[in-house]
Design a protein around this motif. Structure first.
Motif, short mmCIF file in Angstrom:
data_model
loop_
_atom_site.label_atom_id
_atom_site.label_comp_id
_atom_site.label_asym_id
_atom_site.label_seq_id
_atom_site.Cartn_x
_atom_site.Cartn_y
_atom_site.Cartn_z
N ASN A 165 0.82 -1.75 -0.05
CA ASN A 165 0.03 0.09 0.08
C ASN A 165 0.75 1.10 0.24
OD1 ASN A 165 -2.07 -1.70 0.14
ND2 ASN A 165 -1.77 -1.26 2.40
N ASN A 166 1.78 0.73 0.65
CA ASN A 166 3.01 2.29 0.69
C ASN A 166 4.32 2.78 -0.14
OD1 ASN A 166 2.26 1.21 3.70
ND2 ASN A 166 1.11 3.28 3.16
N THR A 235 -6.90 9.52 6.47
CA THR A 235 -7.55 8.74 5.31
C THR A 235 -8.37 9.43 4.77
OG1 THR A 235 -6.89 7.44 5.98
CG2 THR A 235 -8.04 6.74 4.16
N ALA A 262 -0.17 6.99 0.10
CA ALA A 262 -1.15 6.22 -0.12
C ALA A 262 -2.41 6.82 -1.28
CB ALA A 262 -1.69 4.88 0.75
N GLU A 264 -4.88 4.92 -3.97
CA GLU A 264 -5.46 3.38 -4.35
C GLU A 264 -7.16 3.15 -5.01
OE1 GLU A 264 -2.12 1.58 -2.70
OE2 GLU A 264 -3.53 0.16 -2.68
N TRP A 332 -10.48 1.82 5.46
CA TRP A 332 -9.76 0.93 4.35
C TRP A 332 -9.80 -0.51 3.93
CZ3 TRP A 332 -4.62 0.97 1.92
CH2 TRP A 332 -4.22 1.98 1.70
N ARG A 335 -11.29 -1.46 0.75
CA ARG A 335 -10.00 -1.55 0.17
C ARG A 335 -9.58 -2.87 -0.12
NH1 ARG A 335 -6.71 -3.82 -2.35
NH2 ARG A 335 -4.50 -2.82 -3.08
N GLU A 336 -9.29 -3.26 1.15
CA GLU A 336 -8.89 -4.07 1.74
C GLU A 336 -9.34 -5.78 1.69
OE1 GLU A 336 -5.74 -3.72 5.65
OE2 GLU A 336 -4.60 -3.56 3.77
N TRP A 383 -9.02 -3.06 -9.13
CA TRP A 383 -8.32 -2.17 -8.38
C TRP A 383 -6.77 -2.21 -7.98
CZ3 TRP A 383 -9.92 -7.79 -7.38
CH2 TRP A 383 -9.26 -8.42 -6.54
N GLY A 384 -6.56 -1.36 -7.36
CA GLY A 384 -5.12 -1.39 -7.18
C GLY A 384 -4.21 -0.13 -6.72
N HIS A 385 -2.66 -0.10 -6.92
CA HIS A 385 -2.37 0.67 -6.14
C HIS A 385 -2.29 2.44 -7.15
CE1 HIS A 385 -1.38 -2.34 -3.16
NE2 HIS A 385 -1.48 -2.89 -4.57
#
Ligand code: FAD
Ligand code: 2HG
Ligand code: ZN
Length: 470
Positions: A165-166, A235, A262, A264, A332, A335-336, A383-385
């Protein structure tokens, strides 16, 4: 040449009884597992797609035991599959091509944090989550984080050069790795855990083993770089009217001098899938086409800075902001939980690619259009970074015969955009037919030369990473 080894098999193989006895002599009978009811979870990967036949699992607790196990395997010509948390997503963590599993989960050394140097040495089997908690307890933080943190081991994240994520702030795992300890194929050990900031004495061995996916040796411990955590964290969940405006916003946010940790990307269908699967609240009262989840962290308050950068974004329909731990974690979750939610539909075709950041929007839109046109029965989950151009494409509902051509057309598009067919999950078994095309013959020849030099008998990870010889 290595031999497949199954403790339950009736075939004697290379001194079968002697082999198990030798392993027991090293780690004790309790740590040589062969009964299917206890080995089962070590032999199927996280996706459920890769299932090995019966095999022995060995669980050394120290570097010396690991070296002795490898020596036994080498003498008996048995292949070795190093395994950490078994959360890898490319089929490299299970012994599909024979051999045994060497589980690193008992390698749980966790040294005191060196606050002055910003360093931490940990055994390969320490989970990423435990490493984070240990660093935070000492007032420091580790820059690599990902959704599987409570199962994935630090050794596994180094072996796969995990991203997470970072990456936009702290880089990939390799950028955070400053020392390594590795057991080689002959049982000798590289010990380089000092973690000096400056040390130009020859080849970068830590960098070489990082991302080698168990093909060159077993990582038994690592030293990683830590930083001081920022006290101010915020966030933002931003809702957009289209994929195009969301991905354009990535560029605007990056240009706004925000202290970004991040950025995302999520799309409307995935967000709704997570909401319904896990019964989560809607956040905005209605669905949107695309979302960005943005983290900022700094020494001084950041909420106002984020709000003012967000205010100018085209296509922004709504936004939610959280600046305390629990509310940030709630955002989060949307997303996760993507990987788990999609897995609940059935094993997807999973592609982890990167394209230049400016091409993410075009790539996402074209991929959805192409798959919908060629496979109307399938569903595309993306989805993604987004901040580092890393897009996760998952496709459910494809019949087996359609998977390869569907993957090929998406990966062709990636290569035409000068992207990568594996952004962060590695090559494993899933992508090895694409390695030559991605890296070219010279790189693959060098890869083979390194493999042969370090593992001349090929005991580590047969069938993983390197394409089959022509
Ligand atoms: P395993 O799965 O056990 O092994 C992975 C590979 O490394 C195998 O080839 C294995 O042989 C090798 N290996 C493991 N340990 C060692 C060792 N000590 N020495 C030598 N070789 C070893 N990845 C990302 O990059 N970014 C993400 O954001 C991300 N999110 C994820 C979210 C979920 C829900 C899941 C299930 C996975 C995710 N991953 C992500 C995949 C990622 O590769 C793994 O989570 C992690 O890096 C693997 O660690 P592990 O200990 O589970 O390794
Ligand atoms: C993530 O970022 C992980 O969510 C997993 O890398 C991606 O499941 C996937 O395809
Ligand atoms: Zn990822």
């Amino acid at each position: 040449m290595t031999t497949s080894f199954d403790a339950e098999s009736s075939s004697p193989g290379p001194s079968r009884a002697g082999f198990v006895d030798d392993l027991i002599g090293v780690v004790g009978a309790d740590n040589v597992l062969s009964a299917p009811e206890v080995t089962g979870s070590y032999l199927v990967d996280w996706t459920g797609r890769f299932r090995a036949g019966p095999a022995v699992v060995v669980r050394p607790a120290t570097t010396e035991e690991t070296a002795a196990v490898v020596r036994v395997c080498s003498i008996h010509g048995v292949a070795v599959c190093p395994q950490g948390g078994n959360t890898g997503l490319v089929g490299g963590s299970v012994p599909l091509d024979g051999g045994l599993v060497v589980s690193t989960r008992r390698l749980r050394r966790l040294d005191a944090v060196d606050v002055a140097a910003g360093r931490l040495t940990a055994g390969a089997g320490v989970t990423l989550g435990d490493l984070h908690r240990h660093a935070i307890a000492a007032g420091m933080a580790y820059g690599v984080d990902l959704g599987a943190r409570d199962s994935a081991t630090i050794g596994g994240t180094v072996a796969t050069n995990a991203g997470g994520n970072n990456v936009i702030r702290y880089g990939m795992t390799r950028d955070n790795l400053v020392g390594i300890e590795v057991v080689l194929a002959d049982g000798s050990v590289i010990r380089d855990l000092a973690g000096l900031e400056k040390d130009n004495t020859g080849y970068d061995l830590a960098g070489l083993f990082c991302g080698s996916e168990g093909t060159l040796g077993i990582i038994t411990a690592v030293t990683v770089r830590l930083h001081r955590p920022f006290p101010e964290m915020v966030t933002g969940l931003l809702a957009f009217d289209s994929v195009a405006t969301a991905t354009a916003a990535v560029r605007s946010l990056t240009a706004a001098y925000l202290p970004l940790e991040a950025i995302e990307l999520m799309l409307g269908p995935g967000f709704e899938l997570i909401r319904s699967t896990f019964d989560l609240p809607s956040v905005f009262g209605r669905g949107h086409a695309a979302y960005l989840l943005v983290d900022c962290a700094d020494a001084t308050p950041v909420t106002e800075r984020l709000a003012s950068a967000v205010g100018d974004l085209d296509g922004l329909e709504d936004a939610a902001v959280a600046d305390d731990g629990p509310r940030r974690s709630s955002l989060w979750r949307y997303r996760e939980l993507h990987t788990e939610a999609v897995a609940g539909i059935g094993p997807p075709l999973k592609l982890d690619v990167s394209v230049p950041v400016g091409d993410v929007g075009r790539f996402v839109e074209q991929t959805i259009d192409d798959v919908e046109a060629s496979h109307p029965e399938a569903r595309v989950w993306i989805w993604g970074h987004a901040g580092d151009g890393n897009v996760h494409v998952n496709i459910t509902g494809l019949d087996a015969a359609s998977e390869e051509p569907c993957a090929a057309s998406i990966l062709d598009l990636v290569i035409s955009l000068d992207g990568s067919v594996s952004a962060e999950h590695g090559i494993g078994r899933l992508k090895k037919d694409w390695l030559l095309r991605q890296r070219g013959p010279v790189d693959v020849r060098v890869f083979r030369a390194i493999k042969t030099a370090l593992d001349p008998e090929g005991i580590f990870q047969p069938g993983v990473l390197l394409p089959d010889a022509p």
